[in-house]
Design a protein around this motif. Structure first.
Motif, PDB file in Angstrom:
ATOM      1  N   MET A   1      40.072  34.761  15.381  1.00 44.23           N
ATOM      2  CA  MET A   1      39.002  33.955  14.840  1.00 44.23           C
ATOM      3  C   MET A   1      38.286  33.267  15.996  1.00 44.23           C
ATOM      4  SD  MET A   1      38.957  31.288  11.750  1.00 44.23           S
ATOM      5  CE  MET A   1      38.919  32.749  10.756  1.00 44.23           C
ATOM      6  N   LEU A   2      37.001  33.128  15.894  1.00 46.89           N
ATOM      7  CA  LEU A   2      36.181  32.526  16.945  1.00 46.89           C
ATOM      8  C   LEU A   2      35.565  31.217  16.457  1.00 46.89           C
ATOM      9  CD1 LEU A   2      34.672  32.639  19.696  1.00 46.89           C
ATOM     10  CD2 LEU A   2      32.896  33.953  18.526  1.00 46.89           C
ATOM     11  N   LEU A   3      35.691  30.188  17.274  1.00 47.35           N
ATOM     12  CA  LEU A   3      35.025  28.905  17.063  1.00 47.35           C
ATOM     13  C   LEU A   3      34.096  28.688  18.245  1.00 47.35           C
ATOM     14  CD1 LEU A   3      34.686  26.066  15.758  1.00 47.35           C
ATOM     15  CD2 LEU A   3      36.695  25.360  17.088  1.00 47.35           C
ATOM     16  N   VAL A   4      32.824  28.390  17.968  1.00 42.74           N
ATOM     17  CA  VAL A   4      31.852  28.145  19.034  1.00 42.74           C
ATOM     18  C   VAL A   4      31.358  26.708  18.929  1.00 42.74           C
ATOM     19  CG1 VAL A   4      29.643  28.829  20.045  1.00 42.74           C
ATOM     20  CG2 VAL A   4      31.138  30.568  19.016  1.00 42.74           C
ATOM     21  N   LEU A   5      31.488  25.989  20.033  1.00 38.42           N
ATOM     22  CA  LEU A   5      30.999  24.614  20.109  1.00 38.42           C
ATOM     23  C   LEU A   5      29.798  24.581  21.041  1.00 38.42           C
ATOM     24  CD1 LEU A   5      34.448  22.847  20.576  1.00 38.42           C
ATOM     25  CD2 LEU A   5      33.208  23.257  18.437  1.00 38.42           C
ATOM     26  N   PRO A   6      28.606  24.302  20.515  1.00 40.59           N
ATOM     27  CA  PRO A   6      27.414  24.303  21.369  1.00 40.59           C
ATOM     28  C   PRO A   6      27.395  23.123  22.334  1.00 40.59           C
ATOM     29  CG  PRO A   6      26.858  23.622  19.140  1.00 40.59           C
ATOM     30  CD  PRO A   6      28.307  23.992  19.127  1.00 40.59           C
ATOM     31  N   GLY A   7      26.800  23.344  23.507  1.00 45.81           N
ATOM     32  CA  GLY A   7      26.657  22.298  24.507  1.00 45.81           C
ATOM     33  C   GLY A   7      27.900  22.111  25.348  1.00 45.81           C
ATOM     34  N   SER A   8      27.846  21.144  26.225  1.00 47.83           N
ATOM     35  CA  SER A   8      28.989  20.795  27.077  1.00 47.83           C
ATOM     36  C   SER A   8      29.688  19.587  26.496  1.00 47.83           C
ATOM     37  CB  SER A   8      28.526  20.459  28.493  1.00 47.83           C
ATOM     38  OG  SER A   8      28.022  21.593  29.132  1.00 47.83           O
ATOM     39  N   LEU A   9      30.998  19.591  26.554  1.00 49.24           N
ATOM     40  CA  LEU A   9      31.776  18.453  26.082  1.00 49.24           C
ATOM     41  C   LEU A   9      32.067  17.514  27.250  1.00 49.24           C
ATOM     42  CD1 LEU A   9      34.319  20.368  23.828  1.00 49.24           C
ATOM     43  CD2 LEU A   9      32.314  19.065  23.097  1.00 49.24           C
ATOM     44  N   PRO A  10      32.296  16.237  26.960  1.00 54.34           N
ATOM     45  CA  PRO A  10      32.648  15.321  28.047  1.00 54.34           C
ATOM     46  C   PRO A  10      33.940  15.772  28.721  1.00 54.34           C
ATOM     47  CG  PRO A  10      32.209  14.121  26.012  1.00 54.34           C
ATOM     48  CD  PRO A  10      32.225  15.576  25.670  1.00 54.34           C
ATOM     49  N   GLY A  11      33.993  15.607  30.022  1.00 50.38           N
ATOM     50  CA  GLY A  11      35.179  15.962  30.777  1.00 50.38           C
ATOM     51  C   GLY A  11      36.027  14.736  31.079  1.00 50.38           C
TER      52      GLY A  11
ATOM     53  N   GLN B   1      31.779  21.114  13.391  1.00 53.51           N
ATOM     54  CA  GLN B   1      31.655  22.543  13.713  1.00 53.51           C
ATOM     55  C   GLN B   1      32.830  23.337  13.147  1.00 53.51           C
ATOM     56  OE1 GLN B   1      29.222  24.275  14.976  1.00 53.51           O
ATOM     57  NE2 GLN B   1      27.890  22.571  15.493  1.00 53.51           N
ATOM     58  N   ILE B   2      34.020  22.782  13.230  1.00 53.83           N
ATOM     59  CA  ILE B   2      35.195  23.468  12.683  1.00 53.83           C
ATOM     60  C   ILE B   2      35.021  23.685  11.191  1.00 53.83           C
ATOM     61  CG2 ILE B   2      37.658  23.202  12.158  1.00 53.83           C
ATOM     62  CD1 ILE B   2      37.884  21.707  14.895  1.00 53.83           C
ATOM     63  N   LYS B   3      34.589  22.663  10.473  1.00 50.28           N
ATOM     64  CA  LYS B   3      34.413  22.770   9.014  1.00 50.28           C
ATOM     65  C   LYS B   3      33.347  23.803   8.657  1.00 50.28           C
ATOM     66  CE  LYS B   3      35.961  18.079   8.176  1.00 50.28           C
ATOM     67  NZ  LYS B   3      35.568  16.705   7.860  1.00 50.28           N
ATOM     68  N   ARG B   4      32.348  23.953   9.508  1.00 51.62           N
ATOM     69  CA  ARG B   4      31.291  24.951   9.274  1.00 51.62           C
ATOM     70  C   ARG B   4      31.776  26.369   9.540  1.00 51.62           C
ATOM     71  NH1 ARG B   4      27.041  24.894  12.823  1.00 51.62           N
ATOM     72  NH2 ARG B   4      25.938  26.258  11.418  1.00 51.62           N
ATOM     73  N   GLN B   5      32.698  26.533  10.479  1.00 52.41           N
ATOM     74  CA  GLN B   5      33.022  27.861  10.983  1.00 52.41           C
ATOM     75  C   GLN B   5      34.395  28.406  10.575  1.00 52.41           C
ATOM     76  OE1 GLN B   5      32.054  28.401  15.227  1.00 52.41           O
ATOM     77  NE2 GLN B   5      30.899  26.495  15.131  1.00 52.41           N
ATOM     78  N   ILE B   6      35.338  27.543  10.239  1.00 53.67           N
ATOM     79  CA  ILE B   6      36.703  28.008   9.993  1.00 53.67           C
ATOM     80  C   ILE B   6      37.157  27.591   8.596  1.00 53.67           C
ATOM     81  CG2 ILE B   6      39.118  27.866  10.723  1.00 53.67           C
ATOM     82  CD1 ILE B   6      38.165  27.424  13.551  1.00 53.67           C
ATOM     83  N   ARG B   7      37.641  28.559   7.850  1.00 52.85           N
ATOM     84  CA  ARG B   7      38.153  28.298   6.505  1.00 52.85           C
ATOM     85  C   ARG B   7      39.649  28.610   6.395  1.00 52.85           C
ATOM     86  NH1 ARG B   7      33.946  25.964   5.756  1.00 52.85           N
ATOM     87  NH2 ARG B   7      32.067  26.796   4.869  1.00 52.85           N
ATOM     88  N   LYS B   8      40.282  28.889   7.509  1.00 56.84           N
ATOM     89  CA  LYS B   8      41.663  29.335   7.520  1.00 56.84           C
ATOM     90  C   LYS B   8      42.553  28.265   8.137  1.00 56.84           C
ATOM     91  CE  LYS B   8      44.270  33.395   8.902  1.00 56.84           C
ATOM     92  NZ  LYS B   8      44.265  34.658   9.602  1.00 56.84           N
ATOM     93  N   LYS B   9      43.807  28.245   7.725  1.00 58.19           N
ATOM     94  CA  LYS B   9      44.791  27.347   8.318  1.00 58.19           C
ATOM     95  C   LYS B   9      45.814  28.202   9.069  1.00 58.19           C
ATOM     96  CE  LYS B   9      44.169  23.717   4.940  1.00 58.19           C
ATOM     97  NZ  LYS B   9      43.051  23.203   5.621  1.00 58.19           N
TER      98      LYS B   9
ATOM     99  N   ASP C   1      42.916  18.035  19.037  1.00 60.70           N
ATOM    100  CA  ASP C   1      43.037  16.927  18.093  1.00 60.70           C
ATOM    101  C   ASP C   1      42.126  17.134  16.881  1.00 60.70           C
ATOM    102  OD1 ASP C   1      44.923  15.759  19.721  1.00 60.70           O
ATOM    103  OD2 ASP C   1      43.603  14.182  20.477  1.00 60.70           O
ATOM    104  N   ALA C   2      40.939  17.693  17.092  1.00 58.61           N
ATOM    105  CA  ALA C   2      40.021  17.961  15.980  1.00 58.61           C
ATOM    106  C   ALA C   2      40.550  19.091  15.096  1.00 58.61           C
ATOM    107  CB  ALA C   2      38.638  18.304  16.516  1.00 58.61           C
ATOM    108  N   LEU C   3      41.147  20.115  15.685  1.00 56.23           N
ATOM    109  CA  LEU C   3      41.750  21.192  14.888  1.00 56.23           C
ATOM    110  C   LEU C   3      42.862  20.637  14.011  1.00 56.23           C
ATOM    111  CD1 LEU C   3      41.871  24.044  17.555  1.00 56.23           C
ATOM    112  CD2 LEU C   3      40.604  24.122  15.395  1.00 56.23           C
ATOM    113  N   GLN C   4      43.615  19.702  14.544  1.00 54.43           N
ATOM    114  CA  GLN C   4      44.680  19.075  13.769  1.00 54.43           C
ATOM    115  C   GLN C   4      44.096  18.178  12.678  1.00 54.43           C
ATOM    116  OE1 GLN C   4      47.590  17.010  16.138  1.00 54.43           O
ATOM    117  NE2 GLN C   4      48.566  16.094  14.373  1.00 54.43           N
ATOM    118  N   ALA C   5      43.090  17.376  13.004  1.00 58.38           N
ATOM    119  CA  ALA C   5      42.489  16.446  12.042  1.00 58.38           C
ATOM    120  C   ALA C   5      41.855  17.167  10.858  1.00 58.38           C
ATOM    121  CB  ALA C   5      41.449  15.565  12.739  1.00 58.38           C
ATOM    122  N   THR C   6      41.332  18.369  11.090  1.00 57.96           N
ATOM    123  CA  THR C   6      40.711  19.126   9.997  1.00 57.96           C
ATOM    124  C   THR C   6      41.724  19.949   9.203  1.00 57.96           C
ATOM    125  OG1 THR C   6      40.216  20.940  11.517  1.00 57.96           O
ATOM    126  CG2 THR C   6      38.460  19.312  11.130  1.00 57.96           C
TER     127      THR C   6
END
Length: 118
Positions: free
Chosen positions: A1-11, A40-48, A79-84
């Protein structure tokens, strides 16, 4: 499964700078970034997933940031994958391993995360 996050995240450097700015700024930065990732996760992933292997492909607009600084954002993503609820946790039992690759894309910076069930 592919998750795409647009832009750069803070480092890591951006996170440290926020933490030094005030005792709440680091937590606020983390919360805001994770909320954007969760959306983005909620938009793109429906699987656990029970346990996964993750491949992170980081596309930066330039080579200014060090790779270890960029990959620090992995913490926000996990952490976001876990929270969702996509992952039940982000510990040893759920995340078997991960890899990182880095590229430059001036036009379309992003993070692509390939999630492989294990």
């Amino acid at each position: 499964m592919l998750l795409v996050l647009p832009g750069s995240l803070p480092g890591h450097n951006e996170y440290i700078k926020a933490c030094r700015a005030s005792k709440y700024a680091g937590a606020e930065l983390k919360k805001n970034v994770e909320e954007l990732i969760q959306w983005q996760i909620k938009r793109q992933i429906r699987k656990k997933f029970t346990s996964v292997r993750l491949e992170f492909i980081w596309y930066e607009p330039n080579r200014k940031r060090d790779k270890d600084n960029i990959a620090f954002a992995k913490k926000f993503i996990l952490d976001a994958l876990q929270a969702t609820g996509v992952l039940s946790g982000d510990g040893w039992g759920q995340v078997i391993g991960f890899s990182d690759e880095f590229f430059v894309d001036k036009v379309n910076p992003r993070v692509e995360i390939f999630i492989e069930a294990v």
